[in-house]
Write a protein that holds these residues in place. Structure first.
Motif, PDB file in Angstrom:
ATOM      1  N   VAL A  20      47.109 -29.989 -16.943  1.00  0.00           N
ATOM      2  CA  VAL A  20      47.559 -31.357 -16.681  1.00  0.00           C
ATOM      3  C   VAL A  20      46.436 -32.091 -15.954  1.00  0.00           C
ATOM      4  CG1 VAL A  20      49.351 -32.814 -15.658  1.00  0.00           C
ATOM      5  CG2 VAL A  20      49.945 -30.508 -16.454  1.00  0.00           C
ATOM      6  N   LEU A  21      46.076 -33.263 -16.471  1.00  0.00           N
ATOM      7  CA  LEU A  21      44.998 -34.010 -15.851  1.00  0.00           C
ATOM      8  C   LEU A  21      45.186 -35.502 -16.036  1.00  0.00           C
ATOM      9  CD1 LEU A  21      42.320 -34.450 -18.324  1.00  0.00           C
ATOM     10  CD2 LEU A  21      43.278 -32.165 -18.407  1.00  0.00           C
ATOM     11  N   GLU A  22      44.353 -36.275 -15.335  1.00  0.00           N
ATOM     12  CA  GLU A  22      44.354 -37.722 -15.473  1.00  0.00           C
ATOM     13  C   GLU A  22      43.119 -38.118 -16.267  1.00  0.00           C
ATOM     14  OE1 GLU A  22      45.496 -40.886 -12.354  1.00  0.00           O
ATOM     15  OE2 GLU A  22      43.318 -40.670 -12.156  1.00  0.00           O
ATOM     16  N   ARG A  23      43.313 -38.966 -17.269  1.00  0.00           N
ATOM     17  CA  ARG A  23      42.194 -39.467 -18.072  1.00  0.00           C
ATOM     18  C   ARG A  23      42.060 -40.965 -17.812  1.00  0.00           C
ATOM     19  NH1 ARG A  23      39.770 -36.558 -22.285  1.00  0.00           N
ATOM     20  NH2 ARG A  23      38.245 -38.165 -21.830  1.00  0.00           N
ATOM     21  N   VAL A  24      40.828 -41.409 -17.610  1.00  0.00           N
ATOM     22  CA  VAL A  24      40.533 -42.823 -17.387  1.00  0.00           C
ATOM     23  C   VAL A  24      39.558 -43.268 -18.476  1.00  0.00           C
ATOM     24  CG1 VAL A  24      39.577 -44.528 -15.790  1.00  0.00           C
ATOM     25  CG2 VAL A  24      40.855 -42.558 -14.899  1.00  0.00           C
ATOM     26  N   TRP A  25      39.946 -44.328 -19.203  1.00  0.00           N
ATOM     27  CA  TRP A  25      39.138 -44.821 -20.312  1.00  0.00           C
ATOM     28  C   TRP A  25      38.583 -46.197 -19.994  1.00  0.00           C
ATOM     29  CZ3 TRP A  25      37.849 -41.582 -24.068  1.00  0.00           C
ATOM     30  CH2 TRP A  25      38.611 -40.428 -24.216  1.00  0.00           C
ATOM     31  N   ALA A  26      37.326 -46.422 -20.320  1.00  0.00           N
ATOM     32  CA  ALA A  26      36.657 -47.701 -20.087  1.00  0.00           C
ATOM     33  C   ALA A  26      37.232 -48.782 -21.004  1.00  0.00           C
ATOM     34  CB  ALA A  26      35.160 -47.552 -20.334  1.00  0.00           C
ATOM     35  N   PRO A  27      37.154 -50.040 -20.566  1.00  0.00           N
ATOM     36  CA  PRO A  27      37.627 -51.153 -21.397  1.00  0.00           C
ATOM     37  C   PRO A  27      36.990 -51.137 -22.782  1.00  0.00           C
ATOM     38  CG  PRO A  27      37.122 -51.932 -19.188  1.00  0.00           C
ATOM     39  CD  PRO A  27      36.644 -50.504 -19.270  1.00  0.00           C
ATOM     40  N   GLY A  28      37.826 -51.368 -23.788  1.00  0.00           N
ATOM     41  CA  GLY A  28      37.345 -51.498 -25.150  1.00  0.00           C
ATOM     42  C   GLY A  28      36.906 -50.223 -25.842  1.00  0.00           C
ATOM     43  N   THR A  29      37.130 -49.076 -25.239  1.00  0.00           N
ATOM     44  CA  THR A  29      36.733 -47.810 -25.866  1.00  0.00           C
ATOM     45  C   THR A  29      37.497 -47.609 -27.173  1.00  0.00           C
ATOM     46  OG1 THR A  29      36.236 -46.789 -23.741  1.00  0.00           O
ATOM     47  CG2 THR A  29      36.654 -45.297 -25.579  1.00  0.00           C
ATOM     48  N   GLY A  82      40.841 -51.276 -20.175  1.00  0.00           N
ATOM     49  CA  GLY A  82      40.772 -49.826 -20.303  1.00  0.00           C
ATOM     50  C   GLY A  82      42.170 -49.251 -20.166  1.00  0.00           C
ATOM     51  N   ALA A  83      42.266 -47.992 -19.825  1.00  0.00           N
ATOM     52  CA  ALA A  83      43.566 -47.362 -19.637  1.00  0.00           C
ATOM     53  C   ALA A  83      43.414 -46.086 -18.827  1.00  0.00           C
ATOM     54  CB  ALA A  83      44.216 -47.039 -20.981  1.00  0.00           C
ATOM     55  N   THR A  84      44.482 -45.766 -18.125  1.00  0.00           N
ATOM     56  CA  THR A  84      44.588 -44.500 -17.420  1.00  0.00           C
ATOM     57  C   THR A  84      45.885 -43.859 -17.877  1.00  0.00           C
ATOM     58  OG1 THR A  84      43.420 -45.360 -15.492  1.00  0.00           O
ATOM     59  CG2 THR A  84      44.767 -43.387 -15.149  1.00  0.00           C
ATOM     60  N   TYR A  85      45.812 -42.570 -18.203  1.00  0.00           N
ATOM     61  CA  TYR A  85      47.052 -41.852 -18.495  1.00  0.00           C
ATOM     62  C   TYR A  85      46.998 -40.446 -17.935  1.00  0.00           C
ATOM     63  CZ  TYR A  85      44.692 -40.262 -22.868  1.00  0.00           C
ATOM     64  OH  TYR A  85      43.836 -39.755 -23.809  1.00  0.00           O
ATOM     65  N   TRP A  86      48.192 -39.946 -17.671  1.00  0.00           N
ATOM     66  CA  TRP A  86      48.357 -38.558 -17.253  1.00  0.00           C
ATOM     67  C   TRP A  86      48.656 -37.777 -18.513  1.00  0.00           C
ATOM     68  CZ3 TRP A  86      52.570 -40.421 -13.408  1.00  0.00           C
ATOM     69  CH2 TRP A  86      51.953 -41.114 -12.343  1.00  0.00           C
ATOM     70  N   VAL A  87      47.997 -36.652 -18.708  1.00  0.00           N
ATOM     71  CA  VAL A  87      48.175 -35.894 -19.938  1.00  0.00           C
ATOM     72  C   VAL A  87      48.399 -34.419 -19.647  1.00  0.00           C
ATOM     73  CG1 VAL A  87      45.670 -35.686 -20.293  1.00  0.00           C
ATOM     74  CG2 VAL A  87      47.224 -35.383 -22.226  1.00  0.00           C
ATOM     75  N   ALA A  88      49.414 -33.895 -20.305  1.00  0.00           N
ATOM     76  CA  ALA A  88      49.697 -32.454 -20.250  1.00  0.00           C
ATOM     77  C   ALA A  88      49.248 -31.880 -21.591  1.00  0.00           C
ATOM     78  CB  ALA A  88      51.183 -32.222 -20.042  1.00  0.00           C
ATOM     79  N   ARG A  89      48.514 -30.765 -21.521  1.00  0.00           N
ATOM     80  CA  ARG A  89      48.014 -30.120 -22.737  1.00  0.00           C
ATOM     81  C   ARG A  89      48.605 -28.735 -22.883  1.00  0.00           C
ATOM     82  NH1 ARG A  89      41.534 -31.289 -22.088  1.00  0.00           N
ATOM     83  NH2 ARG A  89      41.591 -33.534 -22.514  1.00  0.00           N
TER      84      ARG A  89
END
Length: 91
Positions: A20-29, A82-89
């Protein structure tokens, strides 16, 4: 619906996810179509994204969940903030 990362993580681990982690994506990716060697369950917590699977695009906003099975071809696009999401793998 979990409102903190720690709650999201504990629920996901109890459901059998192993990472489980947090992913942060830059604007417009933009990520062209690809696959992952793991299944995912994720919650967008900031910004917005568009997820395209099988020719259908879903607009996902803060508080909304999305899931993908292992190996499913998909594309991702992130909004102007951009966006931030929490993701479980599940590996």
């Amino acid at each position: 619906m979990p409102n903190s990362f720690e709650t999201f993580k504990s629920v996901a681990l109890a459901e059998g996810f192993d990472e489980v982690l947090e992913r942060v994506w830059a604007p417009g990716t933009v990520l062209e179509e690809h696959t992952h060697p793991f299944a995912v369950k994720a919650k967008v917590v900031q910004g917005e994204m568009w997820l395209t699977v099988g020719g259908e695009t879903q607009h996902i906003k803060p508080g909304e969940l999305f899931e993908l099975e292992r190996g499913v071809p998909h594309a991702e696009r992130y909004g102007p903030e951009g966006a931030t999401y929490w993701v479980a793998r599940l590996n």
